[in-house]
Design a protein around this motif. Structure first.
Motif, short mmCIF file in Angstrom:
data_model
loop_
_atom_site.label_atom_id
_atom_site.label_comp_id
_atom_site.label_asym_id
_atom_site.label_seq_id
_atom_site.Cartn_x
_atom_site.Cartn_y
_atom_site.Cartn_z
N LEU A 29 6.34 6.47 12.77
CA LEU A 29 5.58 5.33 12.30
C LEU A 29 5.40 5.33 10.78
O LEU A 29 5.60 4.34 10.11
N ARG A 30 5.01 6.48 10.23
CA ARG A 30 4.79 6.55 8.78
C ARG A 30 4.86 8.01 8.33
O ARG A 30 4.59 8.93 9.08
N SER A 31 5.24 8.17 7.07
CA SER A 31 5.32 9.50 6.48
C SER A 31 4.92 9.38 5.02
O SER A 31 5.33 8.44 4.34
N GLY A 32 4.12 10.34 4.53
CA GLY A 32 3.68 10.22 3.14
C GLY A 32 2.96 11.44 2.63
O GLY A 32 2.92 12.49 3.28
N LEU A 33 2.39 11.28 1.44
CA LEU A 33 1.69 12.36 0.76
C LEU A 33 0.20 12.05 0.68
O LEU A 33 -0.20 10.91 0.44
N VAL A 34 -0.61 13.08 0.89
CA VAL A 34 -2.07 12.95 0.89
C VAL A 34 -2.64 13.99 -0.08
O VAL A 34 -2.21 15.14 -0.11
N VAL A 35 -3.62 13.57 -0.88
CA VAL A 35 -4.38 14.50 -1.73
C VAL A 35 -5.85 14.31 -1.41
O VAL A 35 -6.28 13.23 -1.01
N GLY A 36 -6.63 15.37 -1.59
CA GLY A 36 -8.04 15.25 -1.26
C GLY A 36 -8.90 16.32 -1.90
O GLY A 36 -8.39 17.32 -2.42
N GLY A 201 -15.43 15.90 2.67
CA GLY A 201 -14.84 15.32 1.47
C GLY A 201 -14.08 14.04 1.75
O GLY A 201 -14.30 13.36 2.76
N PHE A 202 -13.15 13.73 0.83
CA PHE A 202 -12.40 12.49 0.89
C PHE A 202 -10.93 12.76 0.62
O PHE A 202 -10.60 13.65 -0.16
N GLU A 203 -10.06 11.97 1.26
CA GLU A 203 -8.62 12.09 1.04
C GLU A 203 -8.02 10.71 0.80
O GLU A 203 -8.52 9.70 1.31
N PHE A 204 -6.93 10.70 0.02
CA PHE A 204 -6.23 9.46 -0.31
C PHE A 204 -4.74 9.68 -0.04
O PHE A 204 -4.18 10.66 -0.48
N GLY A 205 -4.13 8.72 0.68
CA GLY A 205 -2.73 8.89 1.05
C GLY A 205 -1.88 7.67 0.70
O GLY A 205 -2.36 6.55 0.67
N THR A 206 -0.59 7.94 0.46
CA THR A 206 0.42 6.90 0.26
C THR A 206 1.56 7.18 1.23
O THR A 206 2.06 8.31 1.29
N TYR A 207 1.97 6.16 1.99
CA TYR A 207 2.93 6.35 3.07
C TYR A 207 4.09 5.36 2.97
O TYR A 207 3.92 4.24 2.51
N PHE A 208 5.24 5.79 3.48
CA PHE A 208 6.36 4.90 3.68
C PHE A 208 6.37 4.49 5.16
O PHE A 208 6.37 5.36 6.05
N GLU A 209 6.36 3.20 5.43
CA GLU A 209 6.28 2.70 6.80
C GLU A 209 7.68 2.41 7.35
O GLU A 209 8.51 1.82 6.67
N LEU A 210 7.89 2.79 8.61
CA LEU A 210 9.21 2.61 9.21
C LEU A 210 9.22 1.60 10.35
O LEU A 210 10.24 1.45 11.02
N ASN A 211 8.13 0.91 10.58
CA ASN A 211 8.15 -0.11 11.63
C ASN A 211 7.46 -1.38 11.18
O ASN A 211 6.84 -1.38 10.13
#
Length: 211
Positions: A29-36, A201-211
């Motif tokens: 569904l999605r794959s990406g990077l998360v920082v937090g 805490g808090f996390e922020f992510g950016t993903y590439f969507e495949l559907n």
């Protein structure tokens, strides 16, 4: 331990409910990077005995497991690295009756930097608000390795248990999310000590969507 049991029961429930017809065209569904960022006292002071802060970097992968109408369930696989800091604050946490108490205080009370290597696996429930946004909750657990002894947790093998809830916004083939994170680290009494480490805490992510 309760979180690990809840995770296992939830995962088994959806495995037994699996249906080929429920899986959309793309399983991935999605794959990406998360920082937090998280700490033991981010929102409210949990324990005055110690401090614990983490900065994390994650490679987050979501596999679509079931989707119907506005609801979906996903499997989450998330290799992670945590750079953390810990310090014992309470002098009397190590009892004065301990024979080598002064030696242990000298070892554990200075501020320490630690590395944590984690593989979390879990489930995600997602509720779509419209075609571009959704709210979600995750429950995941997994093995980890921590490279430093503290008065609360022995160096070596442990478990990372995480609960999150958040919001995701999609723009074409890219999406962004933000979430609140509750995390507990312990080793299930495989080694001593095992008082555990907690953080919010808090996390922020950016993903590439495949559907």
């Amino acid at each position: 331990m309760k979180l690990k049991l809840l995770f296992l029961l939830t995962f088994l429930f959806f495995i037994t409910g699996y249906s080929q017809d429920s899986i959309p065209k793309y399983k991935w569904l999605r794959s990406g990077l998360v920082v937090g960022y998280a700490s033991q006292n981010t929102i409210f002071k949990q324990d005055s005995d110690y401090t614990y802060e983490t900065v994390c970097f994650k490679f987050s992968n979501h596999f679509n497991f079931y989707k119907k109408n506005k609801n979906s369930w996903e499997i989450l696989i998330e290799p992670s690295y945590y750079r953390s800091q810990h310090q014992l604050l309470n002098y009397w946490f190590i009892s004065h009756t301990v024979e080598n108490g002064d030696e242990l205080r000298a070892k554990f009370m200075p501020l320490k930097s630690m590395n944590e290597y984690v593989l979390n696996i879990g489930v995600v429930y997602r509720r779509y608000l419209n075609t571009s946004s959704s709210v979600f909750a995750t429950l995941n657990s997994g093995p980890m390795y921590i490279d430093t002894d503290t008065e609360r947790l022995k160096k070596g093998f442990a478990f990372s248990d995480i609960f999150t809830f958040g919001y995701n916004y999609r723009l074409k083939n890219v999406s962004f999310d933000t979430k609140c994170v509750f995390r507990h680290v312990s080793n299930a009494d495989l080694q001593m000590p095992n008082f555990g480490l907690n953080s919010i805490g808090f996390e922020f992510g950016t993903y590439f969507e495949l559907n």
